[in-house]
Design a protein around this motif. Structure first.
Motif, PDB file in Angstrom:
ATOM      1  N   SER A  61       6.328  -4.243   0.068  1.00 39.70           N
ATOM      2  CA  SER A  61       5.800  -5.558   0.435  1.00 39.70           C
ATOM      3  C   SER A  61       6.917  -6.583   0.565  1.00 39.70           C
ATOM      4  N   LEU A  85      -0.202  -8.503   2.605  1.00 42.36           N
ATOM      5  CA  LEU A  85       0.721  -8.029   1.584  1.00 42.36           C
ATOM      6  C   LEU A  85      -0.004  -7.797   0.267  1.00 42.36           C
ATOM      7  N   THR A  86       0.471  -6.827  -0.475  1.00 41.64           N
ATOM      8  CA  THR A  86      -0.054  -6.531  -1.810  1.00 41.64           C
ATOM      9  C   THR A  86       1.104  -6.525  -2.796  1.00 41.64           C
ATOM     10  N   LYS A 112      -3.489  -9.730  -3.509  1.00 39.21           N
ATOM     11  CA  LYS A 112      -3.449  -9.421  -2.086  1.00 39.21           C
ATOM     12  C   LYS A 112      -3.659 -10.716  -1.294  1.00 39.21           C
TER      13      LYS A 112
END
Length: 508
Positions: A61, A85-86, A112
């Motif tokens: 990420s 994105l996480t 997230k």
């Protein structure tokens, strides 16, 4: 910059953003990095050494975030695609879990969010707010910038900002540099780490041996039954997880053997999404229940319900067209070979990669760059949709942006061609040396297996193995050793050591 907004529009913005945001100027790249320091502090992979899966998620990420921030700073950039994105966030005193998933027992939580911003300042705010982190320091940063005379502010705008220790004392934030220094001081040597973790690793390894045998049996059985070229995993899942996935594939083969035989000669990869990869591997998304693999593949029209394995013949047809397109691009560029390197490029489906090639080919066709036929044979290039300018990789291949200016492309390739050949020759020599050192290390320490993570380069692996061969390490007999970026004992007993491990006294 909002001085000409209508009153109602401005009133709305003031409700959403702080007053200083509306009157602030654009952040520089260096200022954005400094403003995100509290965020980097809670997601930095170095703090997830005992949690390899979470570390890998954060590393991937952060790479995507870095590309996003880089694209925002490019001159004349167009709107960017939304980027999801996480991150796993460490539990600290100053970040709150309000509105987020609860903390896990391991001391971190999952966050997230999707970025669809158009400037650095709003991106920074979006990230910090999504992670429930304070944005007050950005206001302080902005005031400090405005307090400088304009000329001086321009002169130092890209200088990294060194925050005063009093800032952390006043706000209650922890100093990231101080924490990283503490991690460095606590860093152990290879010998001491093996002393402390040998028993734990050996116990886990012995417990995993029955499952390892079962995994090997299941894999061999499916390879033979479906006449596959290989079965692989994109991630470092545990042996039990992999066995479960193969059991699911085996049940699927019992129910739909004729359909699954369409994958004859293919490589099946268990990954995060279902479809066919850019190089023709069949991808089975592990987030899907196994019977979803027989339903519509990603990118198909709704309600068509064509099964992934049923559609493989049409994928193979598309792959032939893709290979023809690569040959046509190669012909226009003097014989340079178009390649897709899985370790260095984002995971693309066959359709996505074909579309990328098609855009690039049409641009070349219109420009008709004059390259002497076959003058660049033996060289390689990869297409990259995220880059702005062409570059030459240390491994010898060219990184070419899809929307690269053809005239600049011609000049760059011709001036760098000799260097590219030298890099490729060095890469081949390095690969041979790497394999020799892996074999020598495996034999000397009686290892069951010695391998490296994808993020470890050949140069790093060579350096690691050379130094290992200088030691006597009886602990390693019969073990599975993985060269990585951190120390860890995996759930199945694999030992992970950083490629740049330290020997001697612990760092003071």
């Amino acid at each position: 910059m909002f001085c000409h907004l209508r009153p109602m529009r401005r009133f709305y913005l003031e409700k959403v953003f702080p007053h200083w945001f509306l009157s602030s100027r654009a952040l520089s790249g260096a200022e954005a990095v400094n403003a995100l320091r509290p965020f980097y502090f809670v997601v930095h992979p170095d703090f997830f050494g005992q949690h390899p899966r979470e570390r890998e998620v954060n590393e991937n990420s952060l790479k995507r975030l870095s590309v996003y921030l880089e694209n925002l700073q490019k001159p004349g950039f167009r709107s960017l695609k939304p980027t999801q994105l996480t991150f796993y966030i460490r539990e600290t005193d100053q970040n709150s879990s309000d509105g987020q998933e609860p903390f896990s027992t391991t001391g971190f939580r999952t966050v997230k969010f999707t970025l669809h911003t158009r400037d650095l300042l709003s991106t920074v705010l979006d990230i910090l707010n999504s992670c429930s982190l304070s944005t007050e320091h950005i206001q302080n940063l902005n005031i400090n910038v405005h307090s400088q005379p304009l000329k001086e502010a321009k002169r130092i705008s890209d200088r990294p900002i060194k925050w005063s220790k009093s800032y952390y004392s006043f706000t209650g934030f922890k100093d990231p540099e101080e924490d990283l220094e503490q991690v460095s001081r606590m860093e152990t040597t290879l010998i001491s780490w093996l002393d402390n973790n040998e028993r734990s690793a050996l116990k886990k390894l012995k417990n995993s041996l029955p499952l390892r045998k079962e995994l090997s049996r299941l894999k061999d059985e499916l390879l033979r039954q479906l006449q596959l070229s290989d079965i692989r995993w994109q991630r470092s899942w545990g042996v039990a997880h992999r066995c479960s996935q193969l059991h699911s594939l085996g049940r699927l083969a019992q129910q739909n053997l004729d359909i699954l035989k369409n994958a004859k000669g293919c490589t099946i990869i268990f990954t995060d999404r279902s479809g066919v990869s850019a190089v023709g591997h069949v991808m089975l998304g592990t987030m899907d229940v196994h019977h979803h693999w027989t339903k519509e593949a990603p990118g198909t029209e709704p309600r068509t319900f064509h099964v992934l394995f049923e559609r493989l013949p049409s994928y193979f047809d598309l792959q032939k067209k893709l290979m023809l397109l690569e040959d046509q691009i190669s012909y226009l560029l003097g014989g340079i070979q178009v390649v897709y390197i899985e370790e260095l490029q984002p995971v693309l489906t066959l359709e996505e990669y074909y579309s990328l090639l098609d855009v690039f080919y049409n641009r070349l066709l219109k420009s008709r760059i004059p390259f002497h036929p076959r003058s660049l044979r033996g060289l390689q290039m990869i297409l990259n949709s995220d880059r702005y300018a062409p570059s030459l990789h240390d491994l010898g291949h060219f990184n070419i942006p899809t929307l690269c200016d053809p005239a600049n492309l011609q000049w760059f390739i011709l001036t760098k061609a000799q260097q590219a050949r030298e890099n490729m020759k060095r890469k081949e020599e390095l690969k041979v040396l790497e394999n020799e050192l892996i074999q020598a290390s495996t034999k000397k320490f009686s290892l069951e297996k010695l391998y490296k993570e994808p993020g470890v380069s050949s140069v790093q692996m060579v350096d690691c193995c050379k130094r290992l061969l200088e030691l006597s390490l009886p602990y390693l007999q019969g073990m599975h050793l993985c060269v990585s970026h951190f120390y860890s004992v995996m759930q199945d007993g694999d030992l992970c050591i950083p490629w740049n491990w330290k020997n001697g006294d612990t760092v003071k």
